[in-house]
Design an enzyme around this catalytic site. Sequence first.
Site, PDB file in Angstrom:
ATOM      1  N   HIS A   6      -3.361   4.083   8.643  1.00  0.00           N
ATOM      2  CA  HIS A   6      -2.784   5.404   8.866  1.00  0.00           C
ATOM      3  C   HIS A   6      -3.838   6.485   8.594  1.00  0.00           C
ATOM      4  CE1 HIS A   6       0.995   3.504   9.147  1.00  0.00           C
ATOM      5  NE2 HIS A   6       1.565   3.870   8.026  1.00  0.00           N
ATOM      6  N   CYS A  35       4.346   3.877   2.707  1.00  0.00           N
ATOM      7  CA  CYS A  35       2.909   3.739   2.947  1.00  0.00           C
ATOM      8  C   CYS A  35       2.207   5.080   3.122  1.00  0.00           C
ATOM      9  CB  CYS A  35       2.659   2.855   4.174  1.00  0.00           C
ATOM     10  SG  CYS A  35       3.679   3.276   5.600  1.00  0.00           S
TER      11      CYS A  35
END
Lengths: 353, 353
Positions: A253, A129
């Site tokens: 994130h 990711c």
Amino acid sequence: MKEYVVAILGATGAVGQRLISELEHAQIPVKEVKLLASKNSAGKKLKFKNQEIKVEEARPDSFNGVDLVLSSAGGAVSQKLLPEAVKRGAVCVDNTSAFRMADDVPLIVPGVNDDQLVNHHGIIANPNCSTIQMVAALYPLHVKWGIKQIIVSTYQAVSGAGKAARDELLQQAQDRLNNQETEAKILPTASAKKHYPIAFNLLPQIDVFEDDGYTHEEWKMIHETKKILYNDQDSQQIKVTATCVRVPVEIGHGETVYFVLKDKSVTAAAIQQEIKKTPGLVLQDDPQNQIYPQPLLAAGKKETFVGRIRPDQENPGAFNMWVVADNLLRGAASNTVEIAECLVRDNLVHVPK
Amino acid sequence: MKEYVVAILGATGAVGQRLISELEHAQIPVKEVKLLASKNSAGKKLKFKNQEIKVEEARPDSFNGVDLVLSSAGGAVSQKLLPEAVKRGAVCVDNTSAFRMADDVPLIVPGVNDDQLVNHHGIIANPNCSTIQMVAALYPLHVKWGIKQIIVSTYQAVSGAGKAARDELLQQAQDRLNNQETEAKILPTASAKKHYPIAFNLLPQIDVFEDDGYTHEEWKMIHETKKILYNDQDSQQIKVTATCVRVPVEIGHGETVYFVLKDKSVTAAAIQQEIKKTPGLVLQDDPQNQIYPQPLLAAGKKETFVGRIRPDQENPGAFNMWVVADNLLRGAASNTVEIAECLVRDNLVHVPK
């Protein structure tokens, strides 16, 4: 028009459920959906386009008649079951780290290097990711001006460690608000000997430590980035280093990305223009109006958000940038389904002999 | 032995209260303590060594007879009142940014450049919290091997923006846990036009934006670091760039610090040794046993915690490092009181004619 039998492996997990909803809206003609999971989850019912589907236990024979597998059930499960699926003629897009660095497995970010799908041997890997969102933001700049060096620090949400980690964050936060002692059982990583609280804290450990002092998450960012951006002889020379930190955020994130271009004459305005015109990227970069990417704004979205682009004032060609994306969508489910869309578009949903 | 009349300006704030408790244990012979604050806080009672002291409104005349002022009441207050205090013969250690970059004001981190106190003209400045902990960790390495370049990303706790910001974080977290809408009134900075939630979020804005796209916090880290590390002709050449991000942590700033040494032969082990033997620094760097700095472990401590030291594997002489410290103590109150201790030790508590 060909229609496909699609299996979702790990259907009951946080990413698995997003795979189902992403597939509902995908440019993929679906004949049938099979939902596969561990024995524990077998028998549960989930919906695909308002149709109830019973979750089945994943076994080698589950893949008979399946054209396409979207997999997010953990590295060990992928390692064991995906070769069985390929043997039965299914093309697999894997969201775990099991096959990412294998020479015969393309590691794909759609819009960046989906031209490499043509070389697949049955398994295609979805990058980590934290790698996906950084590479997505850097790729148009790399193509235009060439990137020499990347120094990245991550601010990673707990949902990257699964639903239990997210529950743990919320429980620990409630304990703090009640002025009670709290417990840590999952983070930094479930297999670790020691666990530390993440609520109102920072943990500079994601995944296990390698012998050289880097974590495996940092290793992934370094080596996956090199593999993905290696599109010409020169690109192998890109230097990458990373520090990955877990932060008390549920979804999304953040990354501070420092990068050095070969061309020292590039301006921040030119970089902003490239970001703005690249599909899948959203420029949020207007400091005077306090416009910049934030996890709470990115959660639930498929795009990668880029802002705070500004030159290092003492190092021509070097820039600072702030990148945010939903780690479960952009960093996992959306990327996986977009790979499958590319496979369908390019008529590559078959295992080469 | 000379005893000193010490005034604490901004005594009722988060840092002010820590200045009082730090002064209780300091190597400073105290004759009398005066607690000064805004009109609103006048009349409150606070304790110094179990003795109740009434808070007085801070005015120019409050400094009559005062030897030493420890100030943390905001830049505008310092700007107005500290010259009045100096006029009345008091030496002032200021914790705001009001005088930091003035040529005739030493900017001091004890243990790093307290030898420059001898040049003071009545006002000494305490650096910004995020600067102090980074410079404290880098200084011994700079002295031994010379630092060429610094690239820092911060993970800054909300208490750096005051008690109201900390209360806001906790209230927003409770709202999320109750699945209620939440409000933002303080962060990213009270004076900003727009406010955003910080609970379970990340805000890449600390302080206001400069015209060049950097925030003032980033500007402070860049320019204060250069001023403090400028101890020889060469040091002016240190390149510094920074990205500062607010994170949902109550107390304790984290920093990923990437630095490039002039000497390319230095090892991580040699750096660890230097950190270990430097007073005020604590090495927490044992990845295999999951030992690394964390805000929850640093809160309430005066030291600077350093870990995750490892070489950039493709750039000899360059290293990654993770630094954590209590922003209210190490980054503010402790540093201020330690400057005052140095002034007393070196017999410098007098305003030069």
